[in-house]
Scaffold this active site. Structure first.
Site, mmCIF file in Angstrom:
data_model
loop_
_atom_site.group_PDB
_atom_site.id
_atom_site.type_symbol
_atom_site.label_atom_id
_atom_site.label_comp_id
_atom_site.label_asym_id
_atom_site.label_seq_id
_atom_site.Cartn_x
_atom_site.Cartn_y
_atom_site.Cartn_z
ATOM 1 N N ASN A 232 0.865 -1.173 0.000
ATOM 2 C CA ASN A 232 0.000 0.000 0.000
ATOM 3 C C ASN A 232 0.905 1.226 0.000
ATOM 4 O OD1 ASN A 232 -2.305 -1.624 0.171
ATOM 5 N ND2 ASN A 232 -2.163 -1.731 2.391
ATOM 6 N N HIS B 101 6.636 -1.777 3.404
ATOM 7 C CA HIS B 101 6.397 -3.181 3.729
ATOM 8 C C HIS B 101 5.574 -3.829 2.629
ATOM 9 C CE1 HIS B 101 3.270 -0.655 5.542
ATOM 10 N NE2 HIS B 101 2.414 -1.650 5.341
HETATM 11 P P1 AMP Z 1 -0.522 -0.824 5.789
HETATM 12 O O1 AMP Z 1 -1.967 -0.494 5.978
HETATM 13 O O2 AMP Z 1 -0.212 -1.373 4.421
HETATM 14 O O3 AMP Z 1 0.386 0.301 6.184
HETATM 15 O O4 AMP Z 1 -0.250 -2.072 6.730
HETATM 16 C C1 AMP Z 1 0.184 -1.989 8.058
HETATM 17 C C2 AMP Z 1 0.070 -3.369 8.615
HETATM 18 O O5 AMP Z 1 0.847 -3.441 9.799
HETATM 19 C C3 AMP Z 1 -1.349 -3.783 9.000
HETATM 20 O O6 AMP Z 1 -1.709 -4.959 8.267
HETATM 21 C C4 AMP Z 1 -1.254 -4.040 10.497
HETATM 22 O O7 AMP Z 1 -2.050 -5.119 10.910
HETATM 23 C C5 AMP Z 1 0.223 -4.328 10.676
HETATM 24 N N1 AMP Z 1 0.772 -4.070 12.013
HETATM 25 C C6 AMP Z 1 0.665 -2.936 12.735
HETATM 26 N N2 AMP Z 1 1.343 -3.051 13.894
HETATM 27 C C7 AMP Z 1 1.884 -4.295 13.893
HETATM 28 C C8 AMP Z 1 2.693 -5.026 14.829
HETATM 29 N N3 AMP Z 1 3.082 -4.503 15.998
HETATM 30 N N4 AMP Z 1 3.065 -6.291 14.515
HETATM 31 C C9 AMP Z 1 2.667 -6.839 13.346
HETATM 32 N N5 AMP Z 1 1.922 -6.190 12.426
HETATM 33 C C10 AMP Z 1 1.526 -4.949 12.705
#
Ligand code: AMP
Length: 118
Positions: free
Chosen positions: A82, A95
């Site tokens: 994203n 990511h």
């Molecule tokens: P985005 O919306 O593409 O920025 O994705 C961020 C992702 O990070 C989401 O799918 C969240 O569930 C994930 N996320 C946020 N905090 C953590 C964490 N502490 N450990 C693992 N995943 C996380």
């Protein structure tokens, strides 16, 4: 500093899958598929729009290794990043979401008319 930098430096725990000098893969805390792994560079890169081809090249090999490790290389998977506000990016550290473990759906992603650009 984003939450992912804190995961890299160990301030926040994560469920790690694979790590090397430059990249880290760990389970998403809120999985959207039976297997949902996040793959990040350790270098602070805001999003896909700002990664160099050199780093992306190395990251490609790492992502392929994670897919194999998770048993997704043959069954298939979806790789998503994203990018920015309209892309739905919430964490501003690059990511890739590696999703698999089931046949994934391909939902309509916007309410606006998708034909207007064609
Ligand atoms: P985005 O919306 O593409 O920025 O994705 C961020 C992702 O990070 C989401 O799918 C969240 O569930 C994930 N996320 C946020 N905090 C953590 C964490 N502490 N450990 C693992 N995943 C996380």
């Amino acid at each position: 500093m984003t939450i992912f930098s804190k995961i890299i430096n160990g301030e926040i725990p994560s469920n790690k899958v694979l790590e090397n000098e430059n990249f880290l893969a760990f389970h998403d805390i809120n999985p959207k598929a039976p297997i949902h792994i996040l793959i990040i560079p350790k270098k602070e890169v805001e999003n896909f729009q700002s990664i160099t081809p050199e780093l992306m090249g190395e990251m490609t090999l790492f992502i392929q290794e994670v897919a194999k490790l998770m048993g997704l290389d043959k069954s298939g998977y979806r790789l998503i990043t994203n990018n920015g506000k309209n892309g739905g990016q919430e964490v501003f550290h690059l990511h890739f979401h590696l999703l698999g473990g089931a046949k994934l759906s391909w939902p309509h992603l916007a309410d606006t008319d998708t034909n207007k650009f064609f």
